[in-house]
Design an enzyme around this catalytic site. Structure first.
Site, PDB file in Angstrom:
ATOM      1  N   HIS A 179       0.820  -1.200  -0.037  1.00 56.07           N
ATOM      2  CA  HIS A 179      -0.169   0.064   0.067  1.00 56.07           C
ATOM      3  C   HIS A 179       0.914   1.307   0.014  1.00 56.07           C
ATOM      4  O   HIS A 179       1.369   1.759   1.046  1.00 56.07           O
ATOM      5  CB  HIS A 179      -0.908   0.092   1.226  1.00 56.07           C
ATOM      6  CG  HIS A 179      -2.104   0.937   1.169  1.00 56.07           C
ATOM      7  ND1 HIS A 179      -3.184   0.978   1.637  1.00 56.07           N
ATOM      8  CD2 HIS A 179      -1.812   2.238   0.794  1.00 56.07           C
ATOM      9  CE1 HIS A 179      -4.013   2.000   1.594  1.00 56.07           C
ATOM     10  NE2 HIS A 179      -3.138   2.811   1.110  1.00 56.07           N
ATOM     11  N   HIS A 192       1.393   5.382  -2.061  1.00 59.96           N
ATOM     12  CA  HIS A 192       1.075   6.188  -3.085  1.00 59.96           C
ATOM     13  C   HIS A 192       2.308   6.767  -3.754  1.00 59.96           C
ATOM     14  O   HIS A 192       3.128   7.489  -2.985  1.00 59.96           O
ATOM     15  CB  HIS A 192       0.224   7.389  -2.432  1.00 59.96           C
ATOM     16  CG  HIS A 192      -0.991   6.775  -1.600  1.00 59.96           C
ATOM     17  ND1 HIS A 192      -2.342   6.828  -2.394  1.00 59.96           N
ATOM     18  CD2 HIS A 192      -1.187   6.200  -0.359  1.00 59.96           C
ATOM     19  CE1 HIS A 192      -3.176   6.269  -1.451  1.00 59.96           C
ATOM     20  NE2 HIS A 192      -2.499   6.034  -0.398  1.00 59.96           N
ATOM     21  N   LEU A 193       2.265   6.503  -5.022  1.00 59.37           N
ATOM     22  CA  LEU A 193       3.822   7.191  -5.697  1.00 59.37           C
ATOM     23  C   LEU A 193       3.464   8.329  -6.330  1.00 59.37           C
ATOM     24  O   LEU A 193       4.471   8.997  -7.158  1.00 59.37           O
ATOM     25  CB  LEU A 193       4.187   6.083  -6.547  1.00 59.37           C
ATOM     26  CG  LEU A 193       4.817   4.754  -5.625  1.00 59.37           C
ATOM     27  CD1 LEU A 193       5.425   3.983  -6.424  1.00 59.37           C
ATOM     28  CD2 LEU A 193       5.573   5.136  -4.365  1.00 59.37           C
ATOM     29  N   ASP A 236      -8.785   3.478  -2.765  1.00 56.81           N
ATOM     30  CA  ASP A 236      -8.275   4.079  -1.452  1.00 56.81           C
ATOM     31  C   ASP A 236      -8.078   5.334  -1.488  1.00 56.81           C
ATOM     32  O   ASP A 236      -7.672   6.152  -2.611  1.00 56.81           O
ATOM     33  CB  ASP A 236      -6.729   3.448  -1.273  1.00 56.81           C
ATOM     34  CG  ASP A 236      -6.149   4.018  -0.080  1.00 56.81           C
ATOM     35  OD1 ASP A 236      -6.815   3.751   0.988  1.00 56.81           O
ATOM     36  OD2 ASP A 236      -5.192   4.712  -0.216  1.00 56.81           O
ATOM     37  N   HIS A 284      -5.095  -0.132   6.052  1.00 54.96           N
ATOM     38  CA  HIS A 284      -4.750   0.415   7.218  1.00 54.96           C
ATOM     39  C   HIS A 284      -5.751   0.506   8.138  1.00 54.96           C
ATOM     40  O   HIS A 284      -6.295   1.451   8.351  1.00 54.96           O
ATOM     41  CB  HIS A 284      -4.610   1.992   6.795  1.00 54.96           C
ATOM     42  CG  HIS A 284      -5.514   2.661   5.734  1.00 54.96           C
ATOM     43  ND1 HIS A 284      -6.812   2.839   5.977  1.00 54.96           N
ATOM     44  CD2 HIS A 284      -5.130   3.299   4.489  1.00 54.96           C
ATOM     45  CE1 HIS A 284      -7.434   3.323   4.846  1.00 54.96           C
ATOM     46  NE2 HIS A 284      -6.515   3.719   4.019  1.00 54.96           N
ATOM     47  N   ASP A 335       1.343   2.799   3.673  1.00 57.55           N
ATOM     48  CA  ASP A 335       0.325   3.820   3.239  1.00 57.55           C
ATOM     49  C   ASP A 335       1.339   5.085   2.901  1.00 57.55           C
ATOM     50  O   ASP A 335       0.673   6.266   3.183  1.00 57.55           O
ATOM     51  CB  ASP A 335      -0.825   4.382   4.479  1.00 57.55           C
ATOM     52  CG  ASP A 335      -1.942   4.854   3.817  1.00 57.55           C
ATOM     53  OD1 ASP A 335      -1.892   5.438   2.391  1.00 57.55           O
ATOM     54  OD2 ASP A 335      -2.738   5.521   4.674  1.00 57.55           O
ATOM     55  N   GLY A 368      -1.879  12.236   5.653  1.00 61.01           N
ATOM     56  CA  GLY A 368      -0.918  11.158   5.253  1.00 61.01           C
ATOM     57  C   GLY A 368       0.552  11.394   5.571  1.00 61.01           C
ATOM     58  O   GLY A 368       0.788  12.711   5.704  1.00 61.01           O
TER      59      GLY A 368
END
Lengths: 446, 325
Positions: free
Chosen positions: A81, A83-84, A173, A253, A326, A345
């Site tokens: 998990h 986020h790029l 997500d 998460h 995450d 985040g």
């Protein structure tokens, strides 16, 4: 002390030769192996390993020799998990920068979430991620595709074709799939492909404008709170839907005692329900918000101590299958706002290993169980043949010093973003060398 | 220099961001100082030169008449140059406006910024970005410290003390910065605080703030010395938090019948502006034997003078022509 990447080779470069890792503590959660020994890779795969390897005659003469100095040699970590931010928000992170952060933290495989711009809801975008990863990234990156088109929560994406194109799971997500009928259909339709459906479990109508955990601290700060029930209601509903559809349901998460209990009960009934927890949900609680620290703002929010302990317990008893970061990079401007308006985040790839190892060092979890939650278990959930030490398996490895004390320093992070609440935290354990497909991609000396 | 401003008080902070964290001694000293300003403000010549040459900027991201005017008068009576800036709260990204505006103003070398903002924590965030003193004139649902101080001064002048009094704070506690600041102040000063509200307008874990919580108004007012009414925001009246104005007034509006549960000499306070017929009966609001609402307004100016006074001792002293290398 210094660290370095080894540059990505040219696309047509020949595969690496033989590498012998000697004097290692071999750790393979898939088989339960924890013993001193050696490991040999050839090309992109592991050829052999074990306590007796090279016992007579020593390593082959043509092999590059890596003396592990008695440190832990484990499968490269699998983070299901992240986020790029590519495509769309490349100023926060790219596949390339995210992969550099990953390997600096011992992570060799990531599954990236589709809430990019555009949203990964089309096979062309799955192909885009795969191509960009192949061309620019030093770690393995697999796309997760959206459940609904444009994350709109209404129309299902072409889940079958997306899975064929390489999507390893499905998730909206960042947003929950709120509509019960849409969620039912997603879980039902996914069974035809055995696809994993990952839910950001939150009831948006109950969370309202909440921006931190509901409770005394939110009340004192005058911030609207998010109750535990917001997560639990959705998890409990989805478990019912998984039951009537047979779909593979995974809670992203997980953060509350109530949701962990719901997953535990579902597992006891034999339902295909799994869950992951992020390090910040077992390493921190709501107190970290302090005086409006936006680096402690995330979704789901940092919860109270009781839920933090429930996450640790859920990891220990296997209710929570995986630890996933995450990883959510944000630029300064997104966080330098009044708390209610700041982005959710934190970055997590480079702090995953030391924060997870806290659970080993403080006696909460056995080392192999802990590593299983970051290697073989998420790999199996995603259907990937990584996360294990075995002859024939991909040579994705992390060599780490289990005990090395250091302080997290956000200025030394390799991610494009610096949004971490862990700056200055003393931790123990650090990646020394990371190997992807037989090739060393990261090395730390001293 | 007046008698008031020569009082030695030790204010160990560079800003006034909230009541939480202020000691009993500091609060008492601020009230003592404000007492002096009340006397001064009743004179024909109200002006001092304590803040002469100093610049005060009132930076209001929310509309406000009485608080802004009160701060403006306080600054002007102390001799400061006072500028009012109202920033439309309708701008797309309030936060960006906050930081950008703060940095811009900071470059003009103000000595004190008085800030009101719709977001909790905004004053704190701003205080981290500027190098002048910051006074929180209300941040979201968090704190409104000068309101609590003026309420305390009003109570102390009417009752002679705060310690031991039973104070009921009634109405929309959940969204109220006035309630939070008053809870902290009254608890610190040794009063007994009760909260009275419908359950939907009580924040979660309210009892953890060291108060008694009531949902029945008569029970909550029983034996009280002070009844503090809060304003119910119109957008919260219909359907979302309470079903209707009529129902709210029936159960939580202050009228003579409910007030009869309090002590016969109980004082009625309201931070204003009032919604007559919503949280308070109109005739009761005008009963000068019971309400001290205009006292509160008068005390407001004096309390703000006291706050500016103590903070001015920590104002930037550097002459920037010399300080910059």
């Amino acid at each position: 002390m210094s660290d370095e990447y080894i540059a990505k080779p040219a696309p047509k470069a020949p595969p690496p030769g033989r590498v012998a890792y000697v004097n290692a503590r071999l750790l393979d959660p898939a088989t339960g192996l924890d013993a001193p020994g050696a490991l040999l890779t050839e090309g992109r795969r592991i050829v052999d390993l074990g306590p007796r390897l090279f016992a007579d005659g020593g390593p082959p003469e043509d092999a590059e020799l890596v003396d592990c100095g008695g440190h832990c040699l484990a499968p490269g970590l699998v983070d299901m998990h992240v986020h790029l931010r590519e495509p769309g928000h490349e100023h926060k992170e790219t596949l390339a920068s995210g992969s550099r952060a990953a390997v600096a933290g011992g992570v060799t495989t990531m599954a990236c979430m589709p809430n990019t711009d555009p949203v990964i809801d089309d096979i062309a975008l799955v192909h885009f991620i795969e191509r960009r990863a192949r061309e620019t990234a030093v770690a393995r990156i697999h796309p997760i595709a959206a459940i609904t088109k444009g994350l709109g929560g209404r129309e299902l994406t072409e889940m079958g074709m997306l899975a064929e194109a390489g999507a390893v799971a499905f998730s909206d997500d960042g947003l929950p799939v709120h509509d019960s009928m849409v969620m039912r259909r997603a879980l039902s339709y996914s069974t035809a492909f055995g696809a994993l459906v990952i839910q950001h479990a939150e009831d948006p109508s109950l969370s309202g404008c909440g921006c931190m955990n509901e409770g005394e601290i939110a009340t004192r700060l005058g911030l609207p709170g998010i109750p535990n029930a917001s997560e639990a209601i959705v998890v409990e509903r989805d478990i019912r839907l998984a039951e009537i559809t047979g779909g593979r349901y995974h809670v992203a998460h997980i953060s509350t005692r109530e949701a962990v209990a719901a997953v535990r009960a579902a597992k006891a009934r034999g339902l295909p329900v799994t869950a992951e927890a992020a390090p910040h949900h077992f390493a921190l609680n709501e107190v970290a918000v302090g005086d409006y620290r936006t680096f402690a703002k995330m979704a789901p929010p940092l919860r109270d101590e009781d839920s933090r302990l429930a996450i640790v317990e859920g990891l220990r008893d296997g209710t929570i299958d995986a630890i996933a970061t995450d990883h959510a990079p944000h630029d300064q401007d997104s966080k330098r706002l009044p708390f209610a308006h700041a982005a959710n985040g934190i970055v997590g790839l480079e702090t995953l290993l030391p924060l997870a190892l806290e659970l080993h060092h403080n006696g909460s979890m056995a080392l192999l169980d802990l590593l299983a939650a970051m290697t073989i278990r998420p790999a199996r959930l995603l259907g990937l043949d990584v996360g294990r030490l075995a002859a024939g398996a991909p040579a994705d490895l992390v060599l780490f010093d289990l005990d090395r004390p250091w302080r997290i320093d956000v200025d030394a992070l390799h991610s494009k973003s610096r949004n971490s609440p862990f700056d200055g935290r003393p931790v123990q354990g650090r990646a020394l060398r990371t190997v992807v497909g037989g090739r060393c991609v990261y090395r730390r000396d001293g | 220099m007046t008698a008031a401003s020569s009082t030695k008080i030790d204010y160990p902070h560079s800003h006034l961001l909230g009541i939480e964290g202020l000691s009993r001694e500091v609060i008492s000293a601020l009230l003592d100082l404000a007492d002096g300003y009340v006397a001064l403000n009743r004179r024909a010549d109200k002006k001092t030169d304590l803040l002469r040459g100093r610049t005060q900027i009132n930076l209001f991201f929310e509309s406000s008449t009485r608080t802004r005017t009160s701060f403006e008068l306080a600054g002007k009576r102390l001799g400061a140059d006072v500028i009012n800036m109202s920033v439309a709260s309708s701008s797309i990204k309030k936060g960006e406006t906050l930081i950008d505006t703060a940095m811009t103003l900071n470059a003009m070398h103000p000595d004190v910024l008085v800030v009101r903002h719709p977001d909790s924590g905004a004053a704190k965030l701003l205080s981290e970005k500027v190098n002048c003193a910051v006074i929180n004139a209300g941040d979201g649902s968090h704190e409104h410290p000068t309101q609590a101080l003026l309420d305390a001064l009003t109570i102390r002048r009417r009752r002679g003390r705060i310690e031991g009094l039973a104070v009921a704070i009634c109405g929309d506690i959940m969204h109220s910065r006035v309630a939070r600041s008053n809870i902290h102040l009254l608890n610190t000063m040794g009063a007994r605080v009760r909260l009275v509200a419908p359950p939907t307008l009580l924040p979660v874990a309210a009892e953890r703030l060291g108060v008694e919580v009531f949902t029945d108004m008569r029970a909550g007012l029983a034996g009280c010395d002070i009844v503090m009414m809060l304003r119910l925001q119109t957008e919260r009246m219909r359907g979302s938090f309470v079903p209707s104005v009529r129902e709210y007034f029936h159960f939580h509006g202050l009228d003579r019948e409910k007030l009869s549960a309090a002590r016969p000499d109980a004082l009625i306070m309201h931070p204003g502006p009032m919604n007559r017929g919503v949280e308070i009966d109109s005739l009761l609001a005008d009963d000068i034997t019971r309400t001290v609402i205009l006292d509160q307004v008068e005390m407001g100016v004096a309390v703000r003078q006291a706050c500016l006074d103590v903070l001015s001792r920590a104002f930037p002293r550097l002459d920037h022509n010399e300080a910059r290398p």
